[in-house]
Design an enzyme around this catalytic site. Sequence first.
Site, PDB file in Angstrom:
ATOM      1  N   GLY A  72     -15.183   6.552  -6.283  1.00 27.07           N
ATOM      2  CA  GLY A  72     -13.996   7.328  -6.656  1.00 27.07           C
ATOM      3  C   GLY A  72     -12.757   7.053  -5.830  1.00 27.07           C
ATOM      4  O   GLY A  72     -11.752   7.746  -5.990  1.00 27.07           O
ATOM      5  N   ASN A 110     -13.869   9.215   0.012  1.00 25.18           N
ATOM      6  CA  ASN A 110     -14.350   8.314  -1.036  1.00 25.18           C
ATOM      7  C   ASN A 110     -14.184   6.879  -0.524  1.00 25.18           C
ATOM      8  O   ASN A 110     -13.079   6.483  -0.144  1.00 25.18           O
ATOM      9  CB  ASN A 110     -13.531   8.513  -2.316  1.00 25.18           C
ATOM     10  CG  ASN A 110     -13.654   9.933  -2.860  1.00 25.18           C
ATOM     11  OD1 ASN A 110     -14.692  10.558  -2.718  1.00 25.18           O
ATOM     12  ND2 ASN A 110     -12.596  10.429  -3.481  1.00 25.18           N
ATOM     13  N   ASP A 153      -1.497  16.226  -0.584  1.00 20.57           N
ATOM     14  CA  ASP A 153      -1.843  15.400  -1.746  1.00 20.57           C
ATOM     15  C   ASP A 153      -0.833  15.678  -2.859  1.00 20.57           C
ATOM     16  O   ASP A 153      -0.442  16.811  -3.100  1.00 20.57           O
ATOM     17  CB  ASP A 153      -3.270  15.724  -2.223  1.00 20.57           C
ATOM     18  CG  ASP A 153      -3.805  14.660  -3.166  1.00 20.57           C
ATOM     19  OD1 ASP A 153      -4.701  13.898  -2.751  1.00 20.57           O
ATOM     20  OD2 ASP A 153      -3.313  14.575  -4.322  1.00 20.57           O
ATOM     21  N   HIS A 206      -8.751   7.342   4.008  1.00 14.08           N
ATOM     22  CA  HIS A 206      -8.239   8.715   4.133  1.00 14.08           C
ATOM     23  C   HIS A 206      -9.359   9.712   3.940  1.00 14.08           C
ATOM     24  O   HIS A 206     -10.369   9.412   3.307  1.00 14.08           O
ATOM     25  CB  HIS A 206      -7.126   8.983   3.109  1.00 14.08           C
ATOM     26  CG  HIS A 206      -7.525   8.702   1.695  1.00 14.08           C
ATOM     27  ND1 HIS A 206      -7.527   7.432   1.164  1.00 14.08           N
ATOM     28  CD2 HIS A 206      -7.961   9.512   0.711  1.00 14.08           C
ATOM     29  CE1 HIS A 206      -7.938   7.480  -0.088  1.00 14.08           C
ATOM     30  NE2 HIS A 206      -8.226   8.729  -0.399  1.00 14.08           N
ATOM     31  N   HIS A 234      -3.526   0.135   8.463  1.00 12.14           N
ATOM     32  CA  HIS A 234      -4.080  -0.128   7.135  1.00 12.14           C
ATOM     33  C   HIS A 234      -5.522  -0.605   7.259  1.00 12.14           C
ATOM     34  O   HIS A 234      -5.779  -1.777   7.488  1.00 12.14           O
ATOM     35  CB  HIS A 234      -3.230  -1.150   6.377  1.00 12.14           C
ATOM     36  CG  HIS A 234      -3.739  -1.359   4.980  1.00 12.14           C
ATOM     37  ND1 HIS A 234      -3.454  -0.498   3.953  1.00 12.14           N
ATOM     38  CD2 HIS A 234      -4.558  -2.308   4.458  1.00 12.14           C
ATOM     39  CE1 HIS A 234      -4.067  -0.906   2.853  1.00 12.14           C
ATOM     40  NE2 HIS A 234      -4.734  -2.010   3.136  1.00 12.14           N
ATOM     41  N   CYS A 239       0.760   3.191   3.277  1.00 19.33           N
ATOM     42  CA  CYS A 239       1.549   2.507   4.324  1.00 19.33           C
ATOM     43  C   CYS A 239       3.042   2.767   4.111  1.00 19.33           C
ATOM     44  O   CYS A 239       3.787   2.967   5.079  1.00 19.33           O
ATOM     45  CB  CYS A 239       1.264   1.012   4.322  1.00 19.33           C
ATOM     46  SG  CYS A 239      -0.329   0.569   5.044  1.00 19.33           S
ATOM     47  N   HIS A 267      -6.467   2.741   1.228  1.00 17.88           N
ATOM     48  CA  HIS A 267      -6.106   2.947   2.634  1.00 17.88           C
ATOM     49  C   HIS A 267      -6.948   4.144   3.048  1.00 17.88           C
ATOM     50  O   HIS A 267      -6.827   5.229   2.442  1.00 17.88           O
ATOM     51  CB  HIS A 267      -4.594   3.243   2.739  1.00 17.88           C
ATOM     52  CG  HIS A 267      -4.077   3.497   4.125  1.00 17.88           C
ATOM     53  ND1 HIS A 267      -3.027   2.778   4.677  1.00 17.88           N
ATOM     54  CD2 HIS A 267      -4.439   4.404   5.071  1.00 17.88           C
ATOM     55  CE1 HIS A 267      -2.765   3.231   5.894  1.00 17.88           C
ATOM     56  NE2 HIS A 267      -3.624   4.221   6.156  1.00 17.88           N
ATOM     57  N   HIS A 295      -9.912  13.623   2.461  1.00 18.88           N
ATOM     58  CA  HIS A 295      -9.331  14.776   1.764  1.00 18.88           C
ATOM     59  C   HIS A 295      -9.709  16.015   2.573  1.00 18.88           C
ATOM     60  O   HIS A 295     -10.895  16.272   2.799  1.00 18.88           O
ATOM     61  CB  HIS A 295      -9.922  14.922   0.363  1.00 18.88           C
ATOM     62  CG  HIS A 295      -9.602  13.784  -0.555  1.00 18.88           C
ATOM     63  ND1 HIS A 295      -8.610  13.852  -1.509  1.00 18.88           N
ATOM     64  CD2 HIS A 295     -10.152  12.545  -0.670  1.00 18.88           C
ATOM     65  CE1 HIS A 295      -8.568  12.701  -2.178  1.00 18.88           C
ATOM     66  NE2 HIS A 295      -9.485  11.887  -1.687  1.00 18.88           N
ATOM     67  N   CYS A 328       0.832  -1.211   0.000  1.00 18.27           N
ATOM     68  CA  CYS A 328       0.000   0.000   0.000  1.00 18.27           C
ATOM     69  C   CYS A 328       0.867   1.263   0.000  1.00 18.27           C
ATOM     70  O   CYS A 328       1.773   1.404   0.826  1.00 18.27           O
ATOM     71  CB  CYS A 328      -0.905  -0.042   1.238  1.00 18.27           C
ATOM     72  SG  CYS A 328      -1.714   1.509   1.600  1.00 18.27           S
TER      73      CYS A 328
HETATM   74  P1  5GP Z   1      -8.924   8.784  -3.530  1.00 17.93           P
HETATM   75  O1  5GP Z   1      -9.147   8.880  -5.014  1.00 17.93           O
HETATM   76  O2  5GP Z   1      -8.541   7.375  -3.144  1.00 17.93           O
HETATM   77  O3  5GP Z   1     -10.010   9.355  -2.704  1.00 17.93           O
HETATM   78  O4  5GP Z   1      -7.690   9.730  -3.240  1.00 17.93           O
HETATM   79  C1  5GP Z   1      -6.364   9.324  -3.365  1.00 17.93           C
HETATM   80  C2  5GP Z   1      -5.544  10.586  -3.363  1.00 17.93           C
HETATM   81  O5  5GP Z   1      -4.211  10.211  -3.106  1.00 17.93           O
HETATM   82  C3  5GP Z   1      -5.551  11.347  -4.714  1.00 17.93           C
HETATM   83  O6  5GP Z   1      -6.001  12.686  -4.492  1.00 17.93           O
HETATM   84  C4  5GP Z   1      -4.095  11.301  -5.155  1.00 17.93           C
HETATM   85  O7  5GP Z   1      -3.664  12.510  -5.768  1.00 17.93           O
HETATM   86  C5  5GP Z   1      -3.343  11.028  -3.867  1.00 17.93           C
HETATM   87  N1  5GP Z   1      -2.124  10.259  -4.016  1.00 17.93           N
HETATM   88  C6  5GP Z   1      -1.961   9.121  -4.752  1.00 17.93           C
HETATM   89  N2  5GP Z   1      -0.701   8.667  -4.640  1.00 17.93           N
HETATM   90  C7  5GP Z   1      -0.063   9.529  -3.800  1.00 17.93           C
HETATM   91  C8  5GP Z   1       1.280   9.585  -3.305  1.00 17.93           C
HETATM   92  O8  5GP Z   1       2.133   8.753  -3.597  1.00 17.93           O
HETATM   93  N3  5GP Z   1       1.569  10.612  -2.456  1.00 17.93           N
HETATM   94  C9  5GP Z   1       0.650  11.559  -2.113  1.00 17.93           C
HETATM   95  N4  5GP Z   1       1.061  12.517  -1.291  1.00 17.93           N
HETATM   96  N5  5GP Z   1      -0.611  11.522  -2.565  1.00 17.93           N
HETATM   97  C10 5GP Z   1      -0.960  10.534  -3.395  1.00 17.93           C
HETATM   98 ZN    ZN Z   2      -2.144   1.128   3.840  1.00 22.40          ZN
END
Ligand code: 5GP
Ligand code: ZN
Length: 121
Positions: A98, A92, A32, A105, A48, A9, A103, A107, A6
């Site tokens: 989306g 999400n 982000d 989170h 996780h 992680c 993992h 926003h 992950c």
């Molecule tokens: P989700 O689409 O799962 O709600 O959001 C995942 C978020 O993680 C996206 O906004 C994406 O830009 C961000 N993201 C993906 N990979 C990485 C990374 O390696 N580092 C950081 N800081 N953000 C990431």
């Molecule tokens: Zn994780």
Amino acid sequence: MLDSKCIFCKIIKKEIPAKIIKENEHVMVIEDIHPKAPVHYLVLPKKHVININYLQESDFNLVTEMVKIVQEITKNIQDSTGKQVDFNLISNNGEGAGQSVFHMHWHFISGKNLYLDGFKL
Ligand code: 5GP
Ligand code: ZN
């Protein structure tokens, strides 16, 4: 507790870099990688958990810790008038909603009015 495949992680274990805004024993806040607003952070539990659907009763303290760190962060960000910032928390949960990193989170979005920008609820 952490998943070796992950990406979040790996960030928590500091195996890959991220801009860390704040962390403690339970949670981490990072910027982000592709910010969609002037302030776009991700609030992660240091465990996780795939998403809210996978949270167990014993994980609920992590949710409290996530809320607490959000409050700590907003105390340190003021708008141009010196007032604590307004913000959105977006979560999400599942591919169909989306989610792209599996993992849990939130926003943390600030400095942009998503509703003036065409976002609707
Ligand atoms: P989700 O689409 O799962 O709600 O959001 C995942 C978020 O993680 C996206 O906004 C994406 O830009 C961000 N993201 C993906 N990979 C990485 C990374 O390696 N580092 C950081 N800081 N953000 C990431
Ligand atoms: Zn994780």
